[in-house]
Design a protein around this motif. Structure first.
Motif, PDB file in Angstrom:
ATOM      1  N   ILE A 161      -7.153  -3.138  -4.407  1.00 40.53           N
ATOM      2  CA  ILE A 161      -5.981  -2.835  -5.229  1.00 40.53           C
ATOM      3  C   ILE A 161      -4.704  -3.269  -4.520  1.00 40.53           C
ATOM      4  N   GLN A 162      -4.596  -2.966  -3.236  1.00 40.42           N
ATOM      5  CA  GLN A 162      -3.399  -3.342  -2.488  1.00 40.42           C
ATOM      6  C   GLN A 162      -3.222  -4.851  -2.439  1.00 40.42           C
ATOM      7  N   ALA A 163      -4.330  -5.591  -2.327  1.00 40.89           N
ATOM      8  CA  ALA A 163      -4.252  -7.046  -2.247  1.00 40.89           C
ATOM      9  C   ALA A 163      -3.833  -7.674  -3.578  1.00 40.89           C
ATOM     10  N   ASN A 164      -4.120  -6.981  -4.681  1.00 39.02           N
ATOM     11  CA  ASN A 164      -3.838  -7.538  -6.007  1.00 39.02           C
ATOM     12  C   ASN A 164      -2.837  -6.704  -6.809  1.00 39.02           C
ATOM     13  N   LYS A 165      -2.140  -5.799  -6.127  1.00 41.50           N
ATOM     14  CA  LYS A 165      -1.305  -4.828  -6.825  1.00 41.50           C
ATOM     15  C   LYS A 165      -0.278  -5.470  -7.750  1.00 41.50           C
ATOM     16  N   ASP A 166       0.300  -6.590  -7.337  1.00 39.43           N
ATOM     17  CA  ASP A 166       1.338  -7.235  -8.139  1.00 39.43           C
ATOM     18  C   ASP A 166       0.787  -7.863  -9.415  1.00 39.43           C
ATOM     19  N   THR A 168       1.985   2.453  -7.499  1.00 38.25           N
ATOM     20  CA  THR A 168       3.042   2.601  -6.500  1.00 38.25           C
ATOM     21  C   THR A 168       2.485   2.449  -5.087  1.00 38.25           C
ATOM     22  N   ASP A 169       3.381   2.445  -4.119  1.00 40.94           N
ATOM     23  CA  ASP A 169       2.966   2.304  -2.720  1.00 40.94           C
ATOM     24  C   ASP A 169       2.126   3.489  -2.231  1.00 40.94           C
ATOM     25  N   ASP A 170       2.308   4.667  -2.860  1.00 40.90           N
ATOM     26  CA  ASP A 170       1.501   5.825  -2.459  1.00 40.90           C
ATOM     27  C   ASP A 170       0.267   5.981  -3.349  1.00 40.90           C
ATOM     28  N   ASN A 171      -0.087   4.897  -4.088  1.00 40.12           N
ATOM     29  CA  ASN A 171      -1.314   4.836  -4.885  1.00 40.12           C
ATOM     30  C   ASN A 171      -1.362   5.799  -6.058  1.00 40.12           C
ATOM     31  N   TYR A 188      -9.229   0.804  -2.531  1.00 36.63           N
ATOM     32  CA  TYR A 188      -7.889   0.742  -1.954  1.00 36.63           C
ATOM     33  C   TYR A 188      -7.510  -0.668  -1.492  1.00 36.63           C
ATOM     34  N   ALA A 189      -8.360  -1.298  -0.684  1.00 32.72           N
ATOM     35  CA  ALA A 189      -8.030  -2.613  -0.119  1.00 32.72           C
ATOM     36  C   ALA A 189      -7.866  -3.657  -1.219  1.00 32.72           C
TER      37      ALA A 189
END
Length: 235
Positions: free
Chosen positions: A154-159, A227-230, A151-152
Motif C-alpha cells: 500500500i505504501q509503495a502504491n499509495k499515490d 493517509t500517512d497513518d494508514n 502495508y508495504a
C-alpha cells in the motif's frame, strides 16, 4: 435548633463543593484526521469523559463542528459545517430535532444512489447523517486500518490507489452494510467488509432517503485516500 440549621447549611455547602470539584475540567486536543483538529475539555477525574465546549476545525481554521458535552453526552445546540465553513446543520440534542438543515450538495466527495428506478416526475430526498456531510462521516473513515500484510504494498502504491467507502442505508434509516474498496486504475485491488455495528450507536442511524415520501434503500459513496497513518481522509 440553630446549631442543626448551621450544620445542615455546612453540609449542603460541602456537598456542592464536592460536586463542583468533581466537574473540574482540563483541555485536550488532537488531530482527528489529517485535516480535522479537535479541541475540547474533559473531566480531571476521568480524561476519557468529554465535558464542556467542543470544537472541530478544518486545518485548525474553519469549524466543522461545535457544541457542548455534559458527561460525554452531546447536549443543547450543535452546529455542523463543511470544510469551507458553510453551515450544513443545526441540531438540538435536548429536543432531538434539527433546527436547520441545508439542501444536500451532490457535487462533493459524497455521492448518493437510490435503489429504485426514478422518473423525472418523482420527488426524491437523499439520506441525512447527523453531523453533516463532512464531520458526520469521519467515523467511517477513521475505523479503517491498512492490514499489516498489505502495508508495504500500500505504501509503495499509495499515490495510485483510489479508495471508495460504501454505506448501505435501509428504509428504516439504519446502516445495513459498510464496505471499503481499494482500486488501482479502476480495477479492484481489495475489498473489505467492515462491521456495521459501529462503536457509537449514533453512527448507525440516518434519516433515510425517500421517493415520493416513501422511505427507500440508498447507498452513500465516499471518495477517500490513504493517509500517512494508514487511516482514510476525504479525497
Amino acid at each position: 435548633m440553630l446549631k442543626n440549621i448551621i450544620l445542615c447549611i455546612a453540609g449542603i455547602f460541602f456537598t456542592n463543593s464536592c460536586l463542583a470539584q468533581a466537574q473540574e475540567t482540563t483541555r485536550k486536543s488532537r488531530w482527528l484526521t489529517d485535516s480535522v483538529y479537535e479541541a475540547y475539555t474533559v473531566l480531571k477525574t476521568d480524561k476519557n469523559i468529554k465535558h464542556g465546549p467542543y470544537r472541530a476545525l478544518f486545518l485548525k481554521k474553519k469549524p466543522v463542528a461545535e457544541g457542548d458535552y455534559a458527561n460525554n453526552i452531546k447536549t443543547g445546540l450543535w452546529h455542523f459545517y463543511n470544510e469551507k465553513g458553510e453551515q450544513l446543520q443545526t441540531y438540538n440534542y435536548t429536543t432531538k430535532a434539527f433546527e436547520f438543515l441545508a439542501p444536500a450538495d451532490t457535487t462533493t466527495y459524497l455521492h448518493y444512489v437510490v435503489d429504485k428506478k426514478i422518473t423525472p416526475a418523482d420527488k426524491v430526498t437523499l439520506p441525512v447523517k447527523l453531523g453533516g456531510t463532512y464531520y458526520g462521516y469521519i467515523p467511517y473513515l477513521r475505523l479503517f486500518d491498512v492490514p499489516n500484510k498489505m502495508y508495504a504494498m500500500i505504501q509503495a502504491n499509495k499515490d495510485y490507489i483510489e479508495v471508495l467507502v460504501e454505506l448501505l442505508v435501509s428504509p428504516g434509516g439504519r446502516l445495513a452494510d459498510y464496505k471499503i474498496s481499494l482500486n488501482i486504475d479502476r480495477r479492484l485491488l481489495k475489498a473489505f467488509n467492515m462491521n456495521p455495528n459501529l462503536p457509537d450507536p449514533a453512527d448507525v442511524i440516518f434519516t433515510p432517503a425517500t421517493v415520493n415520501g416513501e422511505p427507500v434503500t440508498s447507498r452513500i459513496l465516499i471518495k477517500a485516500y490513504i493517509t500517512d497513518d494508514n487511516h482514510l481522509d476525504y479525497e
